[in-house]
Write a protein that holds these residues in place. Sequence first.
Motif, PDB file in Angstrom:
ATOM      1  N   UNK A  35       0.815  -1.216   0.000  1.00 31.20           N
ATOM      2  CA  UNK A  35       0.000   0.000   0.000  1.00 31.20           C
ATOM      3  C   UNK A  35       0.851   1.268   0.000  1.00 31.20           C
ATOM      4  N   UNK A  36       2.173   1.114   0.086  1.00 28.97           N
ATOM      5  CA  UNK A  36       3.051   2.277   0.027  1.00 28.97           C
ATOM      6  C   UNK A  36       3.118   2.791  -1.403  1.00 28.97           C
ATOM      7  N   UNK A  37       2.954   4.083  -1.571  1.00 27.57           N
ATOM      8  CA  UNK A  37       2.942   4.673  -2.904  1.00 27.57           C
ATOM      9  C   UNK A  37       3.347   6.141  -2.778  1.00 27.57           C
ATOM     10  N   UNK A  38       4.270   6.617  -3.635  1.00 32.07           N
ATOM     11  CA  UNK A  38       4.645   8.036  -3.601  1.00 32.07           C
ATOM     12  C   UNK A  38       3.408   8.929  -3.772  1.00 32.07           C
ATOM     13  N   UNK A  39       3.342  10.033  -3.059  1.00 36.38           N
ATOM     14  CA  UNK A  39       2.134  10.874  -3.072  1.00 36.38           C
ATOM     15  C   UNK A  39       2.024  11.804  -4.280  1.00 36.38           C
ATOM     16  N   UNK A  75      -2.307   1.672  -9.014  1.00 39.66           N
ATOM     17  CA  UNK A  75      -1.012   1.014  -8.832  1.00 39.66           C
ATOM     18  C   UNK A  75      -0.993   0.209  -7.532  1.00 39.66           C
ATOM     19  N   UNK A  76      -1.595   0.764  -6.485  1.00 34.70           N
ATOM     20  CA  UNK A  76      -1.675   0.046  -5.208  1.00 34.70           C
ATOM     21  C   UNK A  76      -2.449  -1.260  -5.379  1.00 34.70           C
ATOM     22  N   UNK A  77      -3.573  -1.192  -6.076  1.00 34.57           N
ATOM     23  CA  UNK A  77      -4.370  -2.399  -6.288  1.00 34.57           C
ATOM     24  C   UNK A  77      -3.621  -3.419  -7.141  1.00 34.57           C
ATOM     25  N   UNK A  78      -2.806  -2.949  -8.075  1.00 33.91           N
ATOM     26  CA  UNK A  78      -2.007  -3.872  -8.870  1.00 33.91           C
ATOM     27  C   UNK A  78      -1.023  -4.641  -8.006  1.00 33.91           C
TER      28      UNK A  78
END
Length: 237
Positions: free
Chosen positions: A76-80, A90-93
Amino acid sequence: MTTGVRRRMGVEERKQQLIGVALELFGNRSPDEVSIDEIAAAAGISRPLVYHYFPGKQSLYEAALRRAADELAARFLEPPQGPLGARLLRVMGRFFDFVDDHGPGFAALMRGGPAVGSSTTNAMIDEVRQAAYEQIVAHLGVADPSPRLELVVRSWVSLAESTALLWLDGRRVPRAELEVKLVHDFAALTAVSAAQDEQIAAVLTAVLAEEPADGPFAELVTRLLALAPGVPAQPSR
């Protein structure tokens, strides 16, 4: 998977090897179906040596879940940067990559396996859900979410979890379709609650202002408008 290879390892290295082997086995079959003998054979050591490092299958199962929980939370980490819809997609992928790679283990974690009812296991599940919740709230740029916004985000995290479990039962819906659907679900949950909560309304306004015409949120709006082209706009009150 390592098989039939014996070499000297330090205590921590051997534990990590056993956790990795167990996680791979639990990821391909339900933990209930995996024996200590299989784990020992896959690690290239004897059954008594497994028990030297872990007192039983449940302790090894919980150690494997700890690693899996940490890995799942990290998905669930993703650049803001960039539009929220694209970030969530992208998180769901990555989330479904994990589910795809560790299907039986993921199902056992969420539905219960040999450690069902264990406070340790339940705490790990709660940690993953909390990490996902905190990451999504951070993406929304909200420092102090209202009770309604918290409900929206936690409901969506729960929906992603249940959707993944249903998908594993036959994989009857294309995975890519579900990933987009869950992003649409987040937008829909947010939109419904925006009518009752000023904070959510402000969040939704900001999100839509950054959404490109080809983004997943814009796609949802276009599809909904196409369903009811003759519905007149409601007069303002």
